[in-house]
Design a protein around this motif. Structure first.
Motif, PDB file in Angstrom:
ATOM      1  N   TRP B 184      33.769 -84.682 -96.994  1.00 18.45           N
ATOM      2  CA  TRP B 184      32.284 -85.287 -96.667  1.00 18.45           C
ATOM      3  C   TRP B 184      31.183 -85.308 -97.448  1.00 18.45           C
ATOM      4  O   TRP B 184      31.572 -85.436 -98.397  1.00 18.45           O
ATOM      5  CB  TRP B 184      32.232 -83.004 -96.622  1.00 18.45           C
ATOM      6  N   LEU B 185      30.042 -86.173 -96.850  1.00 25.11           N
ATOM      7  CA  LEU B 185      29.234 -86.546 -97.309  1.00 25.11           C
ATOM      8  C   LEU B 185      27.956 -85.635 -97.450  1.00 25.11           C
ATOM      9  O   LEU B 185      27.914 -85.164 -96.212  1.00 25.11           O
ATOM     10  CB  LEU B 185      28.794 -88.312 -96.996  1.00 25.11           C
ATOM     11  N   GLY B 186      27.606 -85.215 -98.487  1.00 22.19           N
ATOM     12  CA  GLY B 186      26.166 -84.399 -98.908  1.00 22.19           C
ATOM     13  C   GLY B 186      26.453 -82.734 -98.603  1.00 22.19           C
ATOM     14  O   GLY B 186      26.944 -83.198 -98.769  1.00 22.19           O
ATOM     15  N   LYS B 188      24.254 -78.852 -97.560  1.00 22.37           N
ATOM     16  CA  LYS B 188      22.698 -78.378 -97.223  1.00 22.37           C
ATOM     17  C   LYS B 188      21.953 -78.105 -98.058  1.00 22.37           C
ATOM     18  O   LYS B 188      21.479 -77.146 -98.794  1.00 22.37           O
ATOM     19  CB  LYS B 188      23.212 -76.802 -96.993  1.00 22.37           C
ATOM     20  N   LEU B 189      21.865 -79.614 -98.610  1.00 21.24           N
ATOM     21  CA  LEU B 189      20.922 -79.577 -99.746  1.00 21.24           C
ATOM     22  C   LEU B 189      19.180 -80.329 -99.568  1.00 21.24           C
ATOM     23  O   LEU B 189      19.995 -81.478 -98.940  1.00 21.24           O
ATOM     24  CB  LEU B 189      21.382 -80.470-100.881  1.00 21.24           C
ATOM     25  N   ASP B 192      19.273 -84.955-103.307  1.00 23.72           N
ATOM     26  CA  ASP B 192      20.654 -85.365-104.203  1.00 23.72           C
ATOM     27  C   ASP B 192      20.601 -86.155-105.085  1.00 23.72           C
ATOM     28  O   ASP B 192      20.200 -87.551-103.863  1.00 23.72           O
ATOM     29  CB  ASP B 192      21.392 -85.008-102.744  1.00 23.72           C
ATOM     30  N   LEU B 198      26.036 -92.218 -99.393  1.00 25.47           N
ATOM     31  CA  LEU B 198      26.483 -93.023 -98.498  1.00 25.47           C
ATOM     32  C   LEU B 198      26.203 -91.950 -97.196  1.00 25.47           C
ATOM     33  O   LEU B 198      26.137 -92.772 -96.158  1.00 25.47           O
ATOM     34  CB  LEU B 198      27.968 -92.490 -99.292  1.00 25.47           C
ATOM     35  N   GLN B 200      23.137 -91.881 -95.888  1.00 22.23           N
ATOM     36  CA  GLN B 200      22.270 -92.520 -95.105  1.00 22.23           C
ATOM     37  C   GLN B 200      22.798 -94.027 -94.278  1.00 22.23           C
ATOM     38  O   GLN B 200      22.532 -94.446 -93.373  1.00 22.23           O
ATOM     39  CB  GLN B 200      20.828 -92.335 -96.118  1.00 22.23           C
TER      40      GLN B 200
END
Lengths: 470, 470
Positions: B184-186, B188-189, B192, B198, B200
């Protein structure tokens, strides 16, 4: 990692590249380049030589030399960073962009500005404001920080709820790659899928993927109206609970800043400021802006009503710019005020989903009691980004402080991860958080990052030792 | 590149991973997976086997198998792409996410939605609209395209002037890496900076850096009011000149769509639509939305005034949703209308700085004359993104068409580059533009892209042959 030393021959070559007056060696001015706004005792390290290039070609030549000789290069902006990203941990060459501060072009038709990396953010803001234009980046260190540093850290700040962070405004950048090539990434384009988005990869990479020398920034029309509201609450929980309620209204404030009592008390005392905060345990400072004064006022009053309906003790609407500036000054000076009050501390930067903020506060209380340290909390509540700050009790010895601080941070970061958060929202990993990153990050993700770093910087000379070890 | 064939043993293993009914081989349904919305004759290629996984673990197992056996894997969404990104150019395994279309979570408090990659964009839009929430992504193929495809291409569309492109709304994503790991990248933020961005990097990478299986999207409150304006102009130049004027007013329209006469005429004829366009040579279709109906109306009238002051023949304000939908239907159906009118064509996607759009139009006229083909032009003028379309004259033989088209594109792309633009704003490079990318891109930039691809996909099995060759 082992690097070659900066020999007299290397210094001579650096002088030939940037000029005699732009190389500092055996010079008392070098000391200032050995630390940033983190603790100099804990993270500081002197460079062997400081270079102050004035052109991109000079930067590229220095980097090529560093590759050839295997000497680390640490890029530096204003040194206002909060995670040690600009500290030359392995000595070597410190490359400051402070003399690259020119305006290259203000393009009114395309609403962009192109500047060198060393321009101070506030200088840029004033320059474009004179043309009725607005740069929406607004780090709290706006008076000192450089655009290049903002890009390297993907700086956030006080307007990110509505406007997003620095990266949203970076349309293009000129990069000196870790091997000393020069390339423009992006352009004056609203959208672009002509290959990978390398520009956005460089944003926030903390100078480990190259040195940003110029930046094209997107501007917007200067908002014709802005106003602020200060709401006082009995408890931090009551204040924080308001944040998701406000966000759900379809109103997008420019910023929603949170301060607990210890934070605003300390900052007010530092500034000799007499805000009428009475018995309040927490504050929200909320800004709304837009092009229609009546609409801004209506939105601000709608937020004020919501605050009152949900238990605010008092709601003040800042009618004039002086009051507004006083409120923001209290907010901006919290970190500085704590530094003066208690120089030994750890300024944190956790970020969680907005609706999970209320779950963070009891954890901070628990950690405060468990580790015997005050943990005031303030920050960009509208983004879920909280600057909890671990403050050393004067009675605690330094050895205990370091052990307790590290143990407390490890717990805080795990709590943050378990709430779906990350350990840095806008300050970066740098040196300060590097020892903790592995503990809260999927090893697959770290390995994907490392793979990029290795591929772009095979000699590992570009700001080595930051974020992760290669 | 040489790959291993899909043997009966590999098919058996695929059946074991995803189930018998989710593997297509020697099946007439396979034909549909051999092309997208680009010309099947020019770019089409059949896969050896199609797999239809239903879970992330199945996707990962397929990718690990592909690495072990050195078989290419081509991920596919709805197949509505316009650059050949989902075409299995080397045969091998076609992995369609069409059976992964579930809603995972609608999180009202955090204003996010988590869905599988195979959800249709319009289904998502309706689902969140029922909750008063808004997904701002709006590709023109909204009725068919999948969220996963939008992410892979960083889709733009008709609302990007105000809301930006898909990437701005991707808060997190689950990726099966090119070597078959799951990460998982990123999250509910809102911000960051805990390492490289990664997430994006994966957005817009056209499936070459892994397979996106789930996406967390940021939602906003559904705008309470929206209205549209249609302005007719004598010439394309007059219409296009309005765009930077509007953008400079501090009004941010949701979209500013441009259509030249040939475009709207062809679409109206295709739809049997009777817009009163008279002698107009070009149209702007402008949408404004917001939370305050009076404000929306005021902004739309201000734009209307500006159009009239600068030579618009007529300005219509779409008072009811039916009229608005008719206008947008004309815009959305242009590509389809041209396909029916003249199936042999090349739909382009250049993007330039907004203020340079007027400089593109005379170049299109020149190229049209030089190469003997009509080049109607329409697109997202507010983004500088123009869908110039090279249309084959029925009298021209196919050999001449291909030669002329390629020569014309090479010129068009160089003109675009010289205006500070790029060759794709939202459709991607894929197969279609790959032969031209080198010609208009700094080799340093391509090499930085290749370095990432090699580092993440050492066996080069993940959607090989797209964007660039490794």
């Amino acid at each position: 990692m082992s690097y070659a030393p900066v020999t007299p021959a290397v210094v001579a070559e650096l002088r030939a590249i940037v000029g005699d007056k732009s190389v500092l060696v055996d010079d008392e001015r070098i000391e200032a380049y050995g630390h940033d706004e983190t603790s100099a005792e804990e993270y500081g390290h002197l460079p062997e030589v400081v270079v102050l290039p004035t052109t991109t070609e000079q930067v590229a030549a220095v980097v090529r030399l560093a590759n050839r000789e295997r000497i680390p290069v640490t890029p530096r902006g204003a040194g206002s960073g909060l995670s040690g990203g600009a500290i030359p941990s392995f000595g070597g060459i410190l490359l400051s962009v402070e003399r690259m501060d020119r305006l290259i072009e203000l393009d009114r038709a395309n609403m962009t500005v192109t500047v060198e990396a060393g321009m101070v953010t506030n200088d840029l803001a004033h320059l474009v404001q004179a043309e009725g234009l607005f740069f929406a980046g607004y780090p709290m260190s706006v008076e000192t920080c450089f655009i290049g540093g903002n890009v390297a850290e993907n700086a956030g700040g006080g307007k990110a709820v509505k406007y997003g962070v620095t990266g949203r405004y970076v349309l293009g950048l000129e990069l000196v790659t870790p091997t000393g090539d020069v390339v423009w990434l992006g352009g004056k384009l609203a959208k672009d899928v002509s290959g990978y988005d390398l520009k956005q990869l460089v944003v926030g990479s903390e100078g480990t993927l190259g040195i940003v020398t110029q930046v094209i920034l997107r501007l917007i029309a200067y908002p014709k109206a802005a106003s602020d509201l200060l709401a006082l609450f009995r408890t931090p929980r009551e204040a924080i609970d308001l944040v998701p309620l406000i966000m759900g209204q379809g109103i997008v404030p420019t910023g929603i800043e949170f301060m607990d009592r210890l934070s605003f008390q300390t900052s007010c005392a530092y500034l000799n400021e007499t805000l009428p905060y009475g018995e309040a345990g927490a504050m929200l400072l909320i800004e709304v802006d837009g092009n229609d004064a009546a609409r801004v006022e209506a939105e601000l009053f709608a937020i004020g009503d919501l605050c009152e309906k949900h238990g605010a003790l008092e709601v003040y609407v800042g009618e004039d710019r002086t009051t507004i500036e006083r409120l923001w000054s209290v907010r901006r000076n919290i970190a500085e005020a704590f530094k003066v009050a208690s120089p030994v501390q750890s300024l944190e930067d956790i970020v969680v989903p907005v609706a999970r903020i209320p779950d963070v506060l009891p954890e901070l209380e628990r950690l405060s009691a468990a580790y015997g340290m005050q943990i005031p909390c303030y920050g960009h509540a509208g983004d879920g980004n909280l600057h909890a700050t671990l403050v050393k009790d004067p009675a605690m010895d330094l050895g205990t402080w370091h052990a307790n601080k590290d143990a407390c941070l490890r717990e805080l970061y795990r709590v943050t991860r378990d709430l779906g958060g990350k350990i840095s929202g806008e300050h970066g990993i740098g040196l300060k958080r590097k020892p903790f990153l592995d503990d809260v990050t999927n090893p697959v993700e770290i390995e994907l990052m490392r793979a990029i770093k290795r591929a772009w910087d095979p000699a590992n000379v570009m700001n080595p030792g930051k974020i992760f070890d290669v």
